[in-house]
Design a protein around this motif. Structure first.
Motif, PDB file in Angstrom:
ATOM      1  N   ALA A 129       0.860  -1.185   0.000  1.00 57.19           N
ATOM      2  CA  ALA A 129       0.000   0.000   0.000  1.00 57.19           C
ATOM      3  C   ALA A 129       0.894   1.231   0.000  1.00 57.19           C
ATOM      4  CB  ALA A 129      -0.899  -0.006   1.221  1.00 57.19           C
ATOM      5  N   PHE A 130       0.583   2.172  -0.886  1.00 59.11           N
ATOM      6  CA  PHE A 130       1.378   3.386  -1.010  1.00 59.11           C
ATOM      7  C   PHE A 130       0.432   4.580  -1.004  1.00 59.11           C
ATOM      8  CE2 PHE A 130       3.221   6.730  -3.655  1.00 59.11           C
ATOM      9  CZ  PHE A 130       4.450   6.913  -3.031  1.00 59.11           C
ATOM     10  N   ALA A 131       0.754   5.611  -0.259  1.00 61.51           N
ATOM     11  CA  ALA A 131      -0.099   6.794  -0.205  1.00 61.51           C
ATOM     12  C   ALA A 131       0.752   8.038   0.000  1.00 61.51           C
ATOM     13  CB  ALA A 131      -1.096   6.664   0.929  1.00 61.51           C
ATOM     14  N   LEU A 132       0.219   9.160  -0.430  1.00 62.13           N
ATOM     15  CA  LEU A 132       0.871  10.455  -0.206  1.00 62.13           C
ATOM     16  C   LEU A 132      -0.023  11.305   0.679  1.00 62.13           C
ATOM     17  CD1 LEU A 132       2.075  11.404  -3.808  1.00 62.13           C
ATOM     18  CD2 LEU A 132       3.477  10.665  -1.896  1.00 62.13           C
ATOM     19  N   PRO A 133       0.567  12.095   1.562  1.00 61.10           N
ATOM     20  CA  PRO A 133      -0.249  12.997   2.364  1.00 61.10           C
ATOM     21  C   PRO A 133      -0.934  14.022   1.448  1.00 61.10           C
ATOM     22  CG  PRO A 133       2.053  13.028   3.086  1.00 61.10           C
ATOM     23  CD  PRO A 133       1.969  12.158   1.876  1.00 61.10           C
ATOM     24  N   GLY A 134      -2.051  14.553   1.886  1.00 61.63           N
ATOM     25  CA  GLY A 134      -2.799  15.537   1.107  1.00 61.63           C
ATOM     26  C   GLY A 134      -1.989  16.739   0.705  1.00 61.63           C
ATOM     27  N   ALA A 135      -0.915  17.040   1.443  1.00 63.32           N
ATOM     28  CA  ALA A 135      -0.085  18.197   1.125  1.00 63.32           C
ATOM     29  C   ALA A 135       0.604  18.050  -0.225  1.00 63.32           C
ATOM     30  CB  ALA A 135       0.965  18.398   2.219  1.00 63.32           C
ATOM     31  N   PHE A 136       0.707  16.829  -0.728  1.00 62.64           N
ATOM     32  CA  PHE A 136       1.394  16.594  -2.005  1.00 62.64           C
ATOM     33  C   PHE A 136       0.427  16.414  -3.163  1.00 62.64           C
ATOM     34  CE2 PHE A 136       4.495  15.338   1.213  1.00 62.64           C
ATOM     35  CZ  PHE A 136       5.566  16.108   0.800  1.00 62.64           C
TER      36      PHE A 136
END
Length: 48
Positions: free
Chosen positions: A38-45
């Protein structure tokens, strides 16, 4: 927070294949015996 061994909720996902839009269930995607990362980016990106 997600931990190793946590269950993925049941859902139907859509993706774009070379033949056009298709659907796949989380049960099929995350079937027993498969390894998943599972891979995710914070909303800031995300683009604004």
């Amino acid at each position: 927070m997600v931990k190793v061994g946590d269950k993925v909720p049941s859902a139907t996902l859509r993706y774009l294949s070379p033949e056009g839009p298709k659907t796949i269930s989380t049960e099929e995607l995350f079937a027993p015996g498969k390894k998943v990362v599972a891979f995710a980016l914070p909303g800031a990106f995300t683009p604004t």
